[in-house]
Design an enzyme around this catalytic site. Sequence first.
Site, PDB file in Angstrom:
ATOM      1  N   GLU A  31       0.856  -1.170   0.000  1.00 20.92           N
ATOM      2  CA  GLU A  31       0.000   0.000   0.000  1.00 20.92           C
ATOM      3  C   GLU A  31       0.900   1.231   0.000  1.00 20.92           C
ATOM      4  OE1 GLU A  31      -2.702   0.443   3.322  1.00 20.92           O
ATOM      5  OE2 GLU A  31      -3.431   2.350   2.498  1.00 20.92           O
ATOM      6  N   ARG A 258       5.876 -12.636   9.347  1.00 20.40           N
ATOM      7  CA  ARG A 258       6.376 -11.272   9.235  1.00 20.40           C
ATOM      8  C   ARG A 258       7.751 -11.161   9.856  1.00 20.40           C
ATOM      9  NH1 ARG A 258       2.645  -7.388   8.236  1.00 20.40           N
ATOM     10  NH2 ARG A 258       3.462  -5.357   8.780  1.00 20.40           N
ATOM     11  N   LYS A 268       4.692   1.055   8.899  1.00 16.27           N
ATOM     12  CA  LYS A 268       4.764   2.346   8.224  1.00 16.27           C
ATOM     13  C   LYS A 268       4.098   3.430   9.062  1.00 16.27           C
ATOM     14  CE  LYS A 268       3.307   0.255   4.525  1.00 16.27           C
ATOM     15  NZ  LYS A 268       2.555   0.058   3.302  1.00 16.27           N
TER      16      LYS A 268
HETATM   17  P1  ATP Z   1       2.993  -1.913   7.540  1.00  9.66           P
HETATM   18  O1  ATP Z   1       2.303  -2.417   8.752  1.00  9.66           O
HETATM   19  O2  ATP Z   1       4.429  -1.672   7.724  1.00  9.66           O
HETATM   20  O3  ATP Z   1       2.286  -0.771   6.892  1.00  9.66           O
HETATM   21  P2  ATP Z   1       1.746  -3.632   5.691  1.00  9.66           P
HETATM   22  O4  ATP Z   1       1.666  -5.093   5.826  1.00  9.66           O
HETATM   23  O5  ATP Z   1       0.517  -2.830   5.907  1.00  9.66           O
HETATM   24  O6  ATP Z   1       2.944  -3.150   6.559  1.00  9.66           O
HETATM   25  P3  ATP Z   1       1.905  -3.351   2.872  1.00  9.66           P
HETATM   26  O7  ATP Z   1       2.439  -2.187   2.162  1.00  9.66           O
HETATM   27  O8  ATP Z   1       0.467  -3.611   2.776  1.00  9.66           O
HETATM   28  O9  ATP Z   1       2.394  -3.197   4.338  1.00  9.66           O
HETATM   29  O10 ATP Z   1       2.711  -4.667   2.524  1.00  9.66           O
HETATM   30  C1  ATP Z   1       3.187  -5.060   1.279  1.00  9.66           C
HETATM   31  C2  ATP Z   1       3.650  -6.468   1.380  1.00  9.66           C
HETATM   32  O11 ATP Z   1       4.769  -6.529   2.245  1.00  9.66           O
HETATM   33  C3  ATP Z   1       2.578  -7.361   1.969  1.00  9.66           C
HETATM   34  O12 ATP Z   1       2.531  -8.568   1.271  1.00  9.66           O
HETATM   35  C4  ATP Z   1       3.008  -7.552   3.384  1.00  9.66           C
HETATM   36  O13 ATP Z   1       2.551  -8.758   3.875  1.00  9.66           O
HETATM   37  C5  ATP Z   1       4.537  -7.477   3.254  1.00  9.66           C
HETATM   38  N1  ATP Z   1       5.130  -7.035   4.523  1.00  9.66           N
HETATM   39  C6  ATP Z   1       4.878  -5.895   5.200  1.00  9.66           C
HETATM   40  N2  ATP Z   1       5.565  -5.868   6.361  1.00  9.66           N
HETATM   41  C7  ATP Z   1       6.283  -7.014   6.398  1.00  9.66           C
HETATM   42  C8  ATP Z   1       7.188  -7.583   7.336  1.00  9.66           C
HETATM   43  N3  ATP Z   1       7.496  -6.961   8.477  1.00  9.66           N
HETATM   44  N4  ATP Z   1       7.730  -8.788   7.054  1.00  9.66           N
HETATM   45  C9  ATP Z   1       7.430  -9.418   5.908  1.00  9.66           C
HETATM   46  N5  ATP Z   1       6.590  -8.934   4.986  1.00  9.66           N
HETATM   47  C10 ATP Z   1       6.001  -7.764   5.219  1.00  9.66           C
HETATM   48 MG    MG Z   2      -0.708  -1.449   6.147  1.00 10.07          MG
END
Ligand code: ATP
Ligand code: MG
Length: 749
Positions: A31, A258, A268
């Site tokens: 995102e 994760r 983020k």
């Molecule tokens: P955040 O909580 O940091 O915003 P998110 O999961 O909302 O993370 P996205 O931008 O939606 O972030 O994630 C893009 C991809 O990266 C998704 O497939 C997510 O599962 C993966 N991802 C995000 N954070 C991690 C992490 N800490 N370890 C492994 N994969 C991750």
């Molecule tokens: Mg998110």
Amino acid sequence: MSERKDFLRTIVEEDLKSGKCKEVVTRFPPEPNGFPHIGHAKSIAINFGIARDYNGYCNLRMDDTNPTKEDTKYAQALEDAVKWLGFEWKGDVRHTSDYFHQIYDYAIQLIKMGKAYVDSLQEDEIREYRGTVTEAGKRSKYANRSIEENLELFERMKKGEFKDGEHILRAKIDMSAANMKMRDPLMYRIRHAEHFRAGDEWCVYPMYDFAHCLSDYIEGVSHSICTLEFENNRDIYNWVLETLNLTPPRPYQHEFARLGINYTVMSKRKLLELVESKVVSGWDDPRLPTIAGYKRRGYTPESILTFCDQIGIAKANSMVDVSQLEFCIRDDLNPKVPRVMCVLEPLKITITNYDAKEDIDASYYPHDVPKEGSRKLPFSSEIYIERDDFMEDAPKDYFRLTPTQSVRLKHAYIITCKEIIKDDEGNIIEIKAEYSAESKSGSDTSGIKVKSAIHWVDAKESKEVEVRVYDRLFSVEAPADEQDLNPNSLKVIKNARIEPAVIEQKPDVRFQFERQGYFYADPIDYSDAKPVFNKIVGLKGSWDKKTKQNEPTTKPQVKKEQIDGEVVAMTASEQALFQRYTDTLKLNSEVANTLARDAQLSSFYEEALSTLNSPISLANIVTNEVARELKQMQVNELKFNPSQIAELVSIIDDGTISNKIAKQVFEEMLTSGKSPNKIVQEKGLVQISDPDVIAPIIDDIIAKNPDNVSKFKAGNTKLLGFFVGQVLKSTGGKANPQVVNKLVAQKLQ
Ligand code: ATP
Ligand code: MG
């Protein structure tokens, strides 16, 4: 391909073999609501890595279904991160918003099938109706709306006839499903907001659970890989695709753990807070775990990918030690970068028996690095060495320059201190030394034995540089908020001195500054007029010591200090102790490392531990206070023994004395050897926690400071500290600070 096959690759291979999929297609679907971090790097490495390993492809898709939080600058940062890590997506960057029309049509299809309805409950009612894990939910009365009515309402939602939150489109599944996510999940919501790509075309936006599976399907994704928190969403994912009865092939969702790293925050949202509150200088602040931050700091893409490979892919969430990442960057740079000399805190040395100038030929690389290249090191009678490479009253295990101990200048000569020059306040400002003409590195016939070689630069020819020394952003392993920030996470040294070749020849952008660590020419602030270097990582870390355990040690075990800054491996028994300290006793790795590597300290600690089961407090006092004493003397010369230290910790733990008083007691133990309880009794040091005793003291202080009381009441709340301080002072530090704080606050109300 990595040697180990993880569970995802096993699934992919089975699917290819069984024909469940013909071609491997993955996607990385962030995102665009913030800069990507190292967790995203893991996801990028997995998705792009699997596609590469099985000759498929991977899409980069911006999951842009939330118009209020998203921005082009974040989308750009995501593209940059993928490219920097060395991957290529197929074709253009995709966007969920590209599919808004198709997704909308699928929603209409579900409504027509009687599988979706417009609900008009309030947000809190929706939550209430959902039930709990143990109780079934109940369906909204609006679920009975006719297909026609639903179609009409949904159309009007799209046209913008309703306010945000007035209606919502839900899938009609099962309000008593064991998986709460299946209790008529939300599919579309109203958002009157400008979308960064679609503009104001839409005022209804699909929810993740509806948009994600369909976007995967539209793109022909075979393996939709996401993190574990989406495990329960898998049922919706399947329900949508199955209910719509789409033409095969269809995607399947698989989850992995994760990545979490200690001493930092990862989401983020939390990173955005740090950026917005200006705790850091921006998304690319070298202390952040963002890809942009690592890049600015000087990490290489290779080191980050190696790290992602090393931590593996698992199904159980865990916290990875940041020192493992630090190990990877060190390991990557060690065989690659030139070694140069930079003095961070200069101390001038005048070599009184040398009155020439020469250029010393020095290789950029040590013998074990198979690279060529050298530079000239100017040498004259005035040079700088590191301030802490000289000590006037040095302990026994100090191997550098002292009034009685000579030292080698790396690549050059051996020098001996002849005179110490001090300013009026007694600070050392210069050393007068003599060099031995026969001791030149490479042709030394002097016969002088030294215990170490130190780095130096020529006083006149060296260049002034700014060095930014970064440390961990937080001082605790699992930070909760900004209170846990490490106040020393950035130290800017404005007038470090570096050998001229680094600036003039620019043999590289990354360097090992001898004995200091790895450094990177800051890609933004560096100029020839004002060179700036970022510290990437130090030379040693606890992780090196852990992983190098199996390598044979060829060097003699030098205690605490190594001549060339290399790490000496732990012996097998030290390693076993280290494991016990970190795994069983939960000591942090620095403390465990200090104890495990020092037989005197660890046996002292073990003995104290056998009297009192307080492993962490004991370890802290042993590695700090006791270790400091043991630098000056042998164990049998100490006036106190392990059980007295245990006794001291026990009276801190039970609140008899404060930490502050404990220091005082310890000082007394050092000289008198009396037991802590006895000292506390004799000196009346027992902590005062009784409010009845403390209250009159507070009253007295309030009475004596009417001015401050009125200032406090007028809003100067900082004066609370003044009153607390006065109370502590008047009890000689014995009042329990927590109790005082509470009472003072009450009385000043
Ligand atoms: P955040 O909580 O940091 O915003 P998110 O999961 O909302 O993370 P996205 O931008 O939606 O972030 O994630 C893009 C991809 O990266 C998704 O497939 C997510 O599962 C993966 N991802 C995000 N954070 C991690 C992490 N800490 N370890 C492994 N994969 C991750
Ligand atoms: Mg998110």
